[in-house]
Each structure stands twice: as structure tokens, then as C-alpha cells.
Write a protein that holds these residues in place. Structure first.
Motif, short mmCIF file in Angstrom:
data_model
loop_
_atom_site.label_atom_id
_atom_site.label_comp_id
_atom_site.label_asym_id
_atom_site.label_seq_id
_atom_site.Cartn_x
_atom_site.Cartn_y
_atom_site.Cartn_z
N ALA A 123 1.00 -1.13 0.02
CA ALA A 123 -0.13 0.01 -0.01
C ALA A 123 0.85 1.37 0.13
O ALA A 123 1.93 1.08 0.76
N HIS A 124 0.45 2.23 -0.89
CA HIS A 124 1.25 3.56 -0.91
C HIS A 124 0.55 4.70 -0.56
O HIS A 124 -0.74 4.70 -0.70
N ALA A 125 1.15 5.71 0.09
CA ALA A 125 0.66 6.82 0.25
C ALA A 125 1.71 8.01 0.47
O ALA A 125 2.96 7.58 0.62
N ALA A 126 1.46 9.09 0.32
CA ALA A 126 2.24 10.22 0.60
C ALA A 126 2.28 10.47 2.17
O ALA A 126 1.43 10.22 2.68
N PRO A 127 3.57 10.94 2.76
CA PRO A 127 3.50 10.94 4.17
C PRO A 127 2.68 12.01 4.65
O PRO A 127 2.72 12.97 3.85
N THR A 128 2.37 11.80 5.93
CA THR A 128 1.45 12.97 6.26
C THR A 128 1.76 13.41 7.63
O THR A 128 1.31 14.54 8.04
N LEU A 129 3.19 13.05 8.15
CA LEU A 129 3.66 13.78 9.31
C LEU A 129 4.99 13.97 9.16
O LEU A 129 5.78 13.51 8.75
N LEU A 130 5.25 15.44 9.42
CA LEU A 130 6.62 16.07 9.23
C LEU A 130 7.11 16.40 10.60
O LEU A 130 6.41 16.96 11.70
N THR A 131 8.58 15.83 10.95
CA THR A 131 9.16 16.21 12.05
C THR A 131 10.42 17.06 11.94
O THR A 131 11.16 16.78 11.15
N VAL A 132 10.31 17.86 12.59
CA VAL A 132 11.60 18.84 12.55
C VAL A 132 12.56 18.72 13.95
O VAL A 132 12.03 18.79 15.17
N ARG A 133 13.80 18.54 13.60
CA ARG A 133 14.83 18.15 14.73
C ARG A 133 15.63 19.35 14.91
O ARG A 133 16.31 19.75 14.15
N LEU A 134 15.31 20.04 16.13
CA LEU A 134 16.23 21.19 16.41
C LEU A 134 17.01 20.94 17.86
O LEU A 134 17.08 19.87 18.44
N PHE A 135 18.03 21.72 17.86
CA PHE A 135 18.82 21.73 19.33
C PHE A 135 19.32 23.16 19.74
O PHE A 135 19.51 24.04 19.03
N GLY A 136 19.33 23.14 21.05
CA GLY A 136 19.86 24.62 21.61
C GLY A 136 21.28 24.10 22.11
O GLY A 136 21.38 23.00 22.86
N ARG A 137 22.11 25.10 21.85
CA ARG A 137 23.40 24.69 22.45
C ARG A 137 24.25 25.98 23.06
O ARG A 137 23.95 27.18 22.44
N VAL A 138 24.51 25.86 24.25
CA VAL A 138 25.19 27.26 24.81
C VAL A 138 26.70 26.76 25.38
O VAL A 138 26.69 25.85 26.02
N ASP A 139 27.78 27.44 25.01
CA ASP A 139 28.99 27.58 25.50
C ASP A 139 29.20 28.68 26.51
O ASP A 139 28.95 29.76 26.20
N SER A 140 29.98 28.20 27.59
CA SER A 140 30.34 29.37 28.71
C SER A 140 31.35 28.62 29.52
O SER A 140 31.73 27.22 29.53
N ALA A 141 32.23 29.59 30.01
CA ALA A 141 33.40 29.24 31.05
C ALA A 141 32.81 28.56 32.40
O ALA A 141 33.36 27.95 32.99
N SER B 31 2.98 25.69 8.74
CA SER B 31 3.05 26.21 9.96
C SER B 31 4.18 25.81 10.67
O SER B 31 5.13 26.36 11.50
N LEU B 32 4.51 24.41 10.58
CA LEU B 32 5.80 24.05 11.17
C LEU B 32 7.18 24.38 10.70
O LEU B 32 7.91 24.62 11.75
N LEU B 33 7.44 24.53 9.62
CA LEU B 33 8.33 24.96 8.90
C LEU B 33 8.63 26.61 9.38
O LEU B 33 9.72 27.08 9.67
N ASP B 34 7.57 27.05 9.43
CA ASP B 34 7.49 28.78 9.83
C ASP B 34 8.03 28.71 11.33
O ASP B 34 8.88 29.45 11.80
N LEU B 35 7.41 27.82 12.37
CA LEU B 35 7.66 27.99 13.49
C LEU B 35 9.21 27.50 13.73
O LEU B 35 9.91 28.30 14.51
N SER B 36 9.77 26.56 12.92
CA SER B 36 11.11 26.21 13.07
C SER B 36 11.87 27.26 12.76
O SER B 36 13.16 27.50 13.19
N GLY B 37 11.83 28.01 11.78
CA GLY B 37 12.44 29.29 11.39
C GLY B 37 12.50 30.27 12.34
O GLY B 37 13.69 30.82 12.75
N LYS B 38 11.34 30.48 13.06
CA LYS B 38 11.23 31.46 14.31
C LYS B 38 12.01 30.79 15.27
O LYS B 38 12.84 31.78 16.08
N LEU B 39 12.40 29.83 15.69
CA LEU B 39 13.13 29.26 16.53
C LEU B 39 14.46 29.21 16.27
O LEU B 39 15.39 29.81 17.31
#
Length: 233
Positions: free
Chosen positions: A42-60, A122-130
Motif C-alpha cells: 500500500a502506498h501513500a504520501a507521508p502525512t507527518l513532518l518532524t523537525v529536529r532542532l537543538f539548543g546549545r550554549v558554551d560558557s566558562a 506552519s511547522l517550518l515557519d515555527l522552526s524558522g522562528k526558533l
């Protein structure tokens, strides 16, 4: 000795009778066994997009690195919670240090964040803002939501099972035999994993960040049915 012999004889006869009766009830297979496998798809176009992000902070300072990262992630989760239809999940958290041969120790705090939804705009728009607020992108994955996946699995399974009898009858006729019964039928499924989207993303220097683009690719679900059939002349 004679008394012992008289008592043992009926027990031996009874034991032999039970053994013969048990063997008589065992099923006897006199036909030809045929093992084969069929597959449904059975074939179908994907219906769910997942965006993987990460936060990183360097400090002494380890404390400062974690404190700043926690503030960034809290802000990111708050922004994500305000967008309908998007599920945000904070992922793994790590703190590592690096001490060069000459210089002070530097601490790096990092945490992953995943955003999932059915509306890629909306998902890609939010990822851009983040990303404009300091987060970095790790990748995009296309997949199927659970409801669509179950529907496709049912379709693939039905298609495979419909092939079983036809395959068995055709094979039997080729051998000059006929199908007596299907002895065993085993069903297994093969589902595709998330499909990563290749992209290049840079950290934004301003709030006007252009979100990345991700093109969905068709997903295929397969169900395999293994059959053991008994054939006879």
C-alpha cells in the motif's frame, strides 16, 4: 515371585493399550507440503513532518551554560505551545567540558527539541522562528501518522491474503495436485522508517529567517504472508 508377575502383567498390557491409542490419534500427513510467501503493498504520501532542532550554549561556567540553555528551551517550548496542531517534545540533555592544553575549561550544554505536525507550512515557519531565537536545525523527517499507517497496513494485509488461495491453487495445478487445506498462515509487516530530508540550514543573523523546504516522498508499507499448504492428488 508368581504374585509379583501376576500384578505386573495387567499393568504392562494397559500401558501398551494406552500407547497404541495415543499413536492412533496422532494426525497423519500423507499429502505434499507446499511452503510459499506472498506480499501485499500500500502506498501513500507521508502525512507527518518532524523537525529536529537543538539548543546549545558554551560558557566558562557549567552553571551559566545550563542556566542560559534552560531559558532558551523554555522560551522555545512556550512558542511551540502557542501553535495549534504542533506537538513539541524536549529531548536528550547533555553537559560536556573541554579543556585545551593552554586555556580555561569551556562547558557546553545541549538539549534536543522535536516538532511534529501535519501542516508543514506552519511547522517550518515555527522552526524558522526558533532558529531566529538561537536554536539550530538538526534535520527533517517525513513519516506517516498512526491512523494513516493502520489504514495502509489493513489494505496491504487484505491484498496479500487475497493472493494466498490463488497462489496455492496455481501451484497445486502445476504439480498435478489440488489444495487439501492451508495448515499455517503467518502474517508480518514491513514499515518504512522516517525519511530524512537533505537540507542545508544556517543560523539566522536576524529575525527574518527563511524556513527550509522539505519535499515529501511516497511511503510504501508491505505485508508478507507465509503459508504452509497441504496438497494431494
Amino acid at each position: 515371585m508368581k504374585r509379583l508377575f501376576r500384578l505386573a502383567t495387567p499393568l504392562a498390557v494397559l500401558s501398551l493399550a494406552i500407547c497404541c491409542q495415543a499413536r492412533a490419534t496422532e494426525p497423519q500427513t500423507t499429502g505434499t507440503e507446499l511452503d510459499f510467501t506472498v506480499t501485499g503493498e500500500a502506498h501513500a504520501a507521508p502525512t507527518l513532518l518532524t523537525v529536529r532542532l537543538f539548543g546549545r550554549v558554551d560558557s566558562a561556567s557549567a552553571i551559566e551554560a545550563q542556566k542560559t540553555l534552560n531559558a532558551h528551551m523554555a522560551e522555545a517550548m512556550k512558542m511551540a505551545s502557542g501553535v495549534s496542531g504542533i506537538e513539541a517534545q524536549a529531548g536528550s540533555y547533555s553537559l560536556s567540558d573541554q579543556t585545551p592544553e593552554h586555556g580555561p575549561t569551556r562547558w557546553t550544554a545541549r538539549q534536543d527539541l522535536s516538532l511534529s505536525g501535519k501542516d508543514p507550512v506552519s511547522l517550518l515557519d515555527l522552526s524558522g522562528k526558533l532558529q531566529s531565537h538561537g536554536l539550530m536545525m538538526d534535520g527533517l523527517d517525513w513519516s506517516l501518522d498512526s491512523e494513516t499507517r493502520e489504514t495502509l497496513l489493513r489494505q496491504a494485509r487484505t491484498q496479500a491474503l487475497q493472493k494466498v488461495r490463488q497462489e496455492a491453487d496455481e501451484s497445486a495445478r502445476t504439480l498435478g495436485l489440488h489444495v487439501v487445506r492451508l495448515k499455517q498462515v503467518r502474517v508480518s509487516s514491513m514499515e518504512p522508517g522516517p525519511r530524512p530530508v537533505m537540507l542545508m540550514a544556517a543560523r539566522a543573523a536576524s529575525d527574518s529567517f527563511t524556513p527550509p523546504q522539505g519535499t515529501p516522498q511516497e511511503q510504501t508499507l508491505r505485508v508478507t504472508v507465509s503459508v504452509e499448504a497441504e496438497l494431494a492428488p
